[in-house]
Write an enzyme that holds these catalytic residues in place. Structure first.
Site, mmCIF file in Angstrom:
data_model
loop_
_atom_site.group_PDB
_atom_site.id
_atom_site.type_symbol
_atom_site.label_atom_id
_atom_site.label_comp_id
_atom_site.label_asym_id
_atom_site.label_seq_id
_atom_site.Cartn_x
_atom_site.Cartn_y
_atom_site.Cartn_z
ATOM 1 N N ARG A 31 56.214 27.674 30.806
ATOM 2 C CA ARG A 31 55.889 29.073 30.519
ATOM 3 C C ARG A 31 56.648 29.959 31.500
ATOM 4 O O ARG A 31 56.550 29.767 32.705
ATOM 5 C CB ARG A 31 54.379 29.301 30.670
ATOM 6 C CG ARG A 31 53.964 30.759 30.629
ATOM 7 C CD ARG A 31 52.448 30.935 30.749
ATOM 8 N NE ARG A 31 52.095 32.339 30.745
ATOM 9 C CZ ARG A 31 51.569 33.020 31.759
ATOM 10 N NH1 ARG A 31 51.296 32.406 32.908
ATOM 11 N NH2 ARG A 31 51.299 34.293 31.649
ATOM 12 N N HIS A 84 55.083 40.289 32.301
ATOM 13 C CA HIS A 84 54.347 39.823 33.487
ATOM 14 C C HIS A 84 54.628 40.824 34.616
ATOM 15 O O HIS A 84 55.259 40.497 35.624
ATOM 16 C CB HIS A 84 54.777 38.400 33.841
ATOM 17 C CG HIS A 84 53.870 37.672 34.794
ATOM 18 N ND1 HIS A 84 53.370 36.416 34.540
ATOM 19 C CD2 HIS A 84 53.394 38.002 36.020
ATOM 20 C CE1 HIS A 84 52.627 36.015 35.576
ATOM 21 N NE2 HIS A 84 52.624 36.960 36.484
ATOM 22 N N GLU A 112 47.635 39.053 32.153
ATOM 23 C CA GLU A 112 46.580 39.573 33.022
ATOM 24 C C GLU A 112 46.410 41.096 33.018
ATOM 25 O O GLU A 112 46.738 41.780 34.003
ATOM 26 C CB GLU A 112 46.805 39.094 34.466
ATOM 27 C CG GLU A 112 46.665 37.601 34.626
ATOM 28 C CD GLU A 112 46.742 37.160 36.093
ATOM 29 O OE1 GLU A 112 47.167 37.952 36.946
ATOM 30 O OE2 GLU A 112 46.377 36.009 36.379
ATOM 31 N N ASN A 129 44.271 32.469 32.782
ATOM 32 C CA ASN A 129 44.754 32.158 34.125
ATOM 33 C C ASN A 129 43.534 31.959 34.994
ATOM 34 O O ASN A 129 42.702 32.863 35.133
ATOM 35 C CB ASN A 129 45.605 33.296 34.686
ATOM 36 C CG ASN A 129 46.997 33.309 34.073
ATOM 37 O OD1 ASN A 129 47.346 32.444 33.273
ATOM 38 N ND2 ASN A 129 47.791 34.299 34.449
ATOM 39 N N TYR A 181 41.975 30.332 38.673
ATOM 40 C CA TYR A 181 42.305 29.825 40.011
ATOM 41 C C TYR A 181 41.113 29.371 40.829
ATOM 42 O O TYR A 181 41.217 28.449 41.623
ATOM 43 C CB TYR A 181 43.057 30.893 40.823
ATOM 44 C CG TYR A 181 44.489 31.060 40.384
ATOM 45 C CD1 TYR A 181 44.824 31.888 39.313
ATOM 46 C CD2 TYR A 181 45.516 30.370 41.017
ATOM 47 C CE1 TYR A 181 46.135 32.029 38.894
ATOM 48 C CE2 TYR A 181 46.830 30.506 40.610
ATOM 49 C CZ TYR A 181 47.138 31.338 39.547
ATOM 50 O OH TYR A 181 48.442 31.462 39.136
ATOM 51 N N GLU A 232 47.789 29.403 33.656
ATOM 52 C CA GLU A 232 48.087 29.295 35.095
ATOM 53 C C GLU A 232 46.903 28.674 35.810
ATOM 54 O O GLU A 232 45.746 28.970 35.474
ATOM 55 C CB GLU A 232 48.322 30.669 35.751
ATOM 56 C CG GLU A 232 49.647 31.311 35.469
ATOM 57 C CD GLU A 232 49.784 32.672 36.133
ATOM 58 O OE1 GLU A 232 49.199 32.893 37.216
ATOM 59 O OE2 GLU A 232 50.482 33.514 35.545
HETATM 60 C C1 GBH Z 1 48.288 35.130 39.195
HETATM 61 O O1 GBH Z 1 47.203 36.015 39.138
HETATM 62 C C2 GBH Z 1 49.553 35.833 38.741
HETATM 63 O O2 GBH Z 1 49.671 35.795 37.339
HETATM 64 C C3 GBH Z 1 50.788 35.231 39.380
HETATM 65 O O3 GBH Z 1 51.890 36.054 39.125
HETATM 66 C C4 GBH Z 1 50.561 35.017 40.845
HETATM 67 O O4 GBH Z 1 51.702 34.533 41.496
HETATM 68 C C5 GBH Z 1 49.411 34.055 40.998
HETATM 69 O O5 GBH Z 1 48.279 34.643 40.474
HETATM 70 C C6 GBH Z 1 49.073 33.706 42.444
HETATM 71 O O6 GBH Z 1 48.578 34.808 43.112
HETATM 72 O O7 GBH Z 1 44.290 41.206 47.074
HETATM 73 O O8 GBH Z 1 43.504 42.490 45.208
HETATM 74 O O9 GBH Z 1 45.608 41.353 45.079
HETATM 75 C C7 GBH Z 1 45.966 35.495 39.518
HETATM 76 C C8 GBH Z 1 44.968 36.598 39.700
HETATM 77 C C9 GBH Z 1 45.813 37.027 41.930
HETATM 78 C C10 GBH Z 1 43.886 38.136 41.090
HETATM 79 C C11 GBH Z 1 45.473 37.496 43.308
HETATM 80 C C12 GBH Z 1 43.473 38.475 42.474
HETATM 81 C C13 GBH Z 1 44.201 38.838 44.721
HETATM 82 C C14 GBH Z 1 43.369 40.026 44.956
HETATM 83 N N1 GBH Z 1 44.694 36.965 41.046
HETATM 84 N N2 GBH Z 1 44.582 38.647 43.331
HETATM 85 S S1 GBH Z 1 44.248 41.362 45.626
#
Ligand code: GBH
Length: 491
Positions: A84, A129, A174, A316, A318, A386
């Site tokens: 992807r 993205h 997202e 996605n 995590y 993801e």
């Molecule tokens: C993914 O989002 C993204 O799609 C990707 O591009 C990215 O590299 C990956 O995460 C890893 O981070 O401090 O407010 O920014 C996941 C969703 C990412 C949402 C990190 C919350 C942190 C909070 N999350 N984010 S903030």
């Protein structure tokens, strides 16, 4: 005898797509080469370097624009079913508008797609993205309702140029991160910080943009091209801190404010934004003296346009959080929450911490999230688009913490399959180290390490790459497998 998956020897079905994911701005580099236009991440990193932790940019990133063969070689080494990646809107349409197509940009993606297909690797393409063409941002970006038309025009160019070979489309990655982090706060470009208004205005326009691109595919391309088109929404696991009614209610509200805001209009039976959230925001808006609610309504026509507009639900995923009605519950760093809701986050001390403050290993979080979404949204088809783990740059190649995370996640995926959830694929974030947005290069998510001090950006497999390869090869999770990491081969 080698101890396989603790439960029994559970296999990933042959048609279950296992792969990896990346995004254009995070890996491509070549920010101003061959006619590419400026996007909001070029603009932010060049004009506001203090916003990025290490002051870095994606000007070169992992240099993927100049590494088509090596990138596909890594996919072949791993034995991926699917890869992807996302398209850079301003590489294809330099101004953002569809009046002028940059053939060199189209050519880059053609070379990538064709190289993948040569080796039987399925492309899954995200149209957007986060790297919005800068001019479109100056015209309001996703706060402007016209954005849905600009996006539809762009989608037509994309389907026309690549749809003969690409059968898996994701319109938008997202919406929560685009809207809340970009418009409602300062965590992503364009860091608008329009807290009260920005998130909701953007949410509506992003959803309509998605729906237009979806219907365009359905009406004008699907018959000929035979693909599927969906959206990816970030959905982490939220479970109540205690069994109290208050904590259950807080958890549900938290889900609505995180992913329901974007999922409900598409995947629920009635459509529209989540009711409880709409009531809360309407009431607050009135108290604050607004003549209208800060959360916009859909017209009946818009609601019907968006409702049901997706062939699958891309997730996605995590991590997870425990949610409490008590705001002051956590002593571990927690993530910012939509200011219209007041709930607390709790992260148990025993959940392992990654290099990202918001990312811990939350047990069974994939199973928890997908069982919730399956019930709430009437059993859609899912892809996990993801899922991944970060380590500090100094960690190097021996990443046992990442291996532990992926094994646990993939066990949770098998639990979903056992439970009959219609999950069709899983993509690890990420194939290689990349520009981690406002964290710059301080957090590494790659199965392959990238050497950012070398202009050629050479890639080296981490131990986790060997483990992932073995899972792909055997279609089972062997928790005792110890790879020989001296040579990576293409099998
Ligand atoms: C993914 O989002 C993204 O799609 C990707 O591009 C990215 O590299 C990956 O995460 C890893 O981070 O401090 O407010 O920014 C996941 C969703 C990412 C949402 C990190 C919350 C942190 C909070 N999350 N984010 S903030």
């Amino acid at each position: 005898c080698s101890a396989l998956s603790t439960k029994q020897q559970r296999r990933f079905p042959d048609d279950f797509l296992i792969g990896t994911a990346t995004a254009s701005y995070q890996i491509e580099g070549a920010w101003n080469e061959d006619g590419k236009g400026e996007n909001i991440w070029d603009y932010l990193t060049h004009n506001n370097p203090a916003a990025v932790k290490d002051g870095s940019t994606g000007d070169i990133a992992a240099n993927s624009y100049h590494n088509v063969e090596r990138d596909v070689e890594m996919m072949r080494e791993l034995g991926l079913d699917v890869y992807r990646f996302s398209l850079s809107w301003s590489r294809i349409l330099p101004s953002g508008f569809a009046n002028e197509i940059n053939e060199a940009g189209v050519d880059y993606y053609n070379r990538l797609i064709n190289e993948m297909l040569k080796y039987g690797i399925t492309p899954m393409i995200t149209l957007f993205h986060w790297d919005l063409p800068q001019k479109l941002q100056e015209l309001g970006g996703f706060a402007n309702p016209l954005a849905s038309i600009w996006f539809e025009d762009y989608a037509r160019v994309v389907y026309t140029n690549f749809g003969d070979r690409v059968k898996h489309w994701i319109t938008i990655n997202e919406p929560r991160e685009i809207c809340y982090e970009g418009y409602g706060s300062v965590h992503k470009a364009p860091i608008l910080n329009a807290t009260a208004i920005g998130t909701y205005l953007c949410a509506k326009n992003v959803l309509i943009a998605h729906a237009k691109a979806y219907h365009l595919y359905n009406n004008e391309f699907k018959d000929k091209q035979g693909g599927q088109c969906g959206i990816t929404i970030s959905a982490n696991s939220f479970r109540p801190f205690t069994d109290s009614e208050e904590d259950h209610a807080a958890t549900e509200l938290r889900r609505q404010a995180e992913f329901g805001l974007y999922a409900e209009p598409i995947f629920s039976e009635e459509g529209g934004f989540p009711k409880e959230l709409v009531e809360i925001v309407a009431e607050k808006s009135a108290k604050e003296g607004y003549p209208w609610s800060r959360i916009p309504e859909f017209t009946d026509e818009e609601r019907e346009l968006v409702r049901g507009a997706s062939d699958f639900f891309g997730v996605n995923h995590y991590t997870g959080f425990l949610v409490s009605a008590n705001e002051q519950i956590s002593d571990r760093p927690t993530i910012p929450i939509l200011p219209d809701i007041t709930v607390g986050n709790y992260i148990p001390p025993e959940w392992p911490q990654s290099a990202s403050y918001w990312l811990t290993l939350s047990p069974d979080s994939i199973y928890d999230t997908l069982t919730y979404l399956q019930k709430r949204y009437n059993d859609p088809i899912f892809y996990i688009t993801e899922n991944g783990w970060s380590s500090p740059p100094t960690n190097g190649l021996l990443d046992d913490d990442r291996i532990r995370y992926y094994r646990a996640a993939l066990e949770s995926v098998l639990d979903c399959l056992d439970a009959g959830i219609r999950l069709k694929g899983y993509m690890a974030w990420s194939l290689m180290d990349n520009f981690e947005w406002l964290e710059g290069y301080t957090e590494r998510f790659g199965l392959y390490e990238v050497d950012f001090s070398d202009p050629a950006r050479p890639r080296t497999p981490r131990k986790s790459a060997f483990v992932y390869k073995e899972i792909l090869r055997s279609r089972v999770i062997d928790h005792d497998y110890e790879p020989n990491t001296t040579v990576m081969t293409i099998d």
